[in-house]
Design a protein around this motif. Sequence first.
Motif, short mmCIF file in Angstrom:
data_model
loop_
_atom_site.label_atom_id
_atom_site.label_comp_id
_atom_site.label_asym_id
_atom_site.label_seq_id
_atom_site.Cartn_x
_atom_site.Cartn_y
_atom_site.Cartn_z
N SER A 1 -9.09 47.02 19.37
CA SER A 1 -9.84 47.19 18.12
C SER A 1 -9.52 48.52 17.46
O SER A 1 -9.49 48.63 16.24
N SER A 2 -9.25 49.55 18.27
CA SER A 2 -8.91 50.85 17.69
C SER A 2 -7.56 50.80 16.99
O SER A 2 -7.34 51.46 15.98
N ARG A 3 -6.66 49.99 17.52
CA ARG A 3 -5.33 49.86 16.89
C ARG A 3 -5.41 49.16 15.55
O ARG A 3 -4.58 49.40 14.69
N SER A 4 -6.40 48.29 15.39
CA SER A 4 -6.58 47.63 14.09
C SER A 4 -7.60 48.37 13.23
O SER A 4 -8.03 47.85 12.20
N ALA A 5 -8.00 49.58 13.66
CA ALA A 5 -8.91 50.45 12.92
C ALA A 5 -10.26 49.80 12.64
O ALA A 5 -10.87 50.01 11.60
N ASN A 6 -10.75 49.00 13.58
CA ASN A 6 -12.04 48.34 13.44
C ASN A 6 -13.09 49.14 14.21
O ASN A 6 -13.33 48.91 15.39
N ARG A 7 -13.70 50.09 13.51
CA ARG A 7 -14.65 51.02 14.13
C ARG A 7 -15.83 50.31 14.77
O ARG A 7 -16.22 50.62 15.89
N SER A 8 -16.42 49.35 14.08
CA SER A 8 -17.61 48.67 14.63
C SER A 8 -17.25 47.88 15.89
O SER A 8 -18.04 47.83 16.83
N ALA A 9 -16.07 47.27 15.91
CA ALA A 9 -15.66 46.54 17.11
C ALA A 9 -15.43 47.50 18.28
O ALA A 9 -15.79 47.20 19.42
N ILE B 1 -19.71 59.97 24.90
CA ILE B 1 -19.15 61.00 24.02
C ILE B 1 -18.17 60.38 23.03
O ILE B 1 -18.20 60.68 21.84
N MET B 2 -17.29 59.51 23.54
CA MET B 2 -16.31 58.88 22.66
C MET B 2 -16.98 57.99 21.62
O MET B 2 -16.55 57.93 20.47
N SER B 3 -18.05 57.30 22.03
CA SER B 3 -18.77 56.46 21.07
C SER B 3 -19.33 57.31 19.94
O SER B 3 -19.27 56.92 18.77
N GLY B 4 -19.86 58.49 20.30
CA GLY B 4 -20.36 59.41 19.27
C GLY B 4 -19.25 59.88 18.35
O GLY B 4 -19.42 59.95 17.13
N GLN B 5 -18.09 60.19 18.91
CA GLN B 5 -16.96 60.64 18.08
C GLN B 5 -16.46 59.53 17.17
O GLN B 5 -16.14 59.78 16.01
N VAL B 6 -16.37 58.32 17.70
CA VAL B 6 -15.93 57.19 16.87
C VAL B 6 -16.93 56.96 15.75
O VAL B 6 -16.55 56.74 14.59
N ALA B 7 -18.22 57.02 16.06
CA ALA B 7 -19.26 56.78 15.05
C ALA B 7 -19.26 57.87 13.99
O ALA B 7 -19.41 57.57 12.79
N LEU B 8 -19.08 59.13 14.40
CA LEU B 8 -19.20 60.24 13.44
C LEU B 8 -17.89 60.56 12.72
O LEU B 8 -17.89 60.87 11.53
N LYS B 9 -16.77 60.51 13.44
CA LYS B 9 -15.50 60.93 12.86
C LYS B 9 -14.59 59.78 12.47
O LYS B 9 -13.62 59.98 11.75
N GLY B 10 -14.87 58.59 12.98
CA GLY B 10 -14.00 57.46 12.71
C GLY B 10 -12.83 57.44 13.68
O GLY B 10 -12.79 58.19 14.65
N LEU B 11 -11.86 56.60 13.39
CA LEU B 11 -10.72 56.43 14.29
C LEU B 11 -9.55 57.29 13.82
O LEU B 11 -8.48 56.80 13.45
N THR B 12 -9.76 58.59 13.85
CA THR B 12 -8.71 59.55 13.48
C THR B 12 -7.69 59.63 14.61
O THR B 12 -7.91 59.12 15.71
N VAL B 13 -6.58 60.29 14.36
CA VAL B 13 -5.54 60.44 15.39
C VAL B 13 -6.09 61.14 16.63
O VAL B 13 -5.88 60.66 17.76
N PRO B 14 -6.81 62.26 16.50
CA PRO B 14 -7.34 62.90 17.72
C PRO B 14 -8.33 62.00 18.48
O PRO B 14 -8.30 61.97 19.71
#
Length: 195
Positions: A80-88, A150-163
Amino acid sequence: MSVVHSELASPVHEQRALGFWLYLMGDAVIFALLFMTYSIMVGNVAGGPTGKTLFSLNNAALETALLLLSSITFGFASLSSRSANRSAVLGWLAVTFLLGAGFIFLEIREFLGLIRVGAGPRRSGFLSAFFTLVGTHGTHVSVGLIWILIMSGQVALKGLTVPVTSRLFRLGLFWHFLDIAWVGIFSVVYLPGLL
């Protein structure tokens, strides 16, 4: 992100991935030593209970199923991260967390049950090695659960950025490594202990 920043980010993330692979190799050495210690100590029961009288195949099989399913759900989070689907990604990470937490619950319940019947780590060399090996794995899973939060928080707040996706990749390496280690524990500790 600018093209220049993207080009600079790639070698940094590759270096971090290499560093993490080196960490995992070190962790593999630690687990290899714990497996070796357990293999040496398995017969040192000091007149106490053996794995055959203590272990429950049903419990170990359920723990195995939960951890292997969590590896699959983490794989879906990665896809899901490869297809940039944040909610998934967030949904699959939540399912992975619940499965991992279920595994930890069963492991703690098993440990407390063993201690309750007088089969704690002080009882024999066998039990000391068992608690050390399985407890080290459980500690790793607990760290992985914290990392998932922690990663869930980063995905929720920052999105699926490169870092963020780079960190998610390294978390995936760690989580799948724990599954491999558990298959080893199931095969070396529980199955022979029950036969």
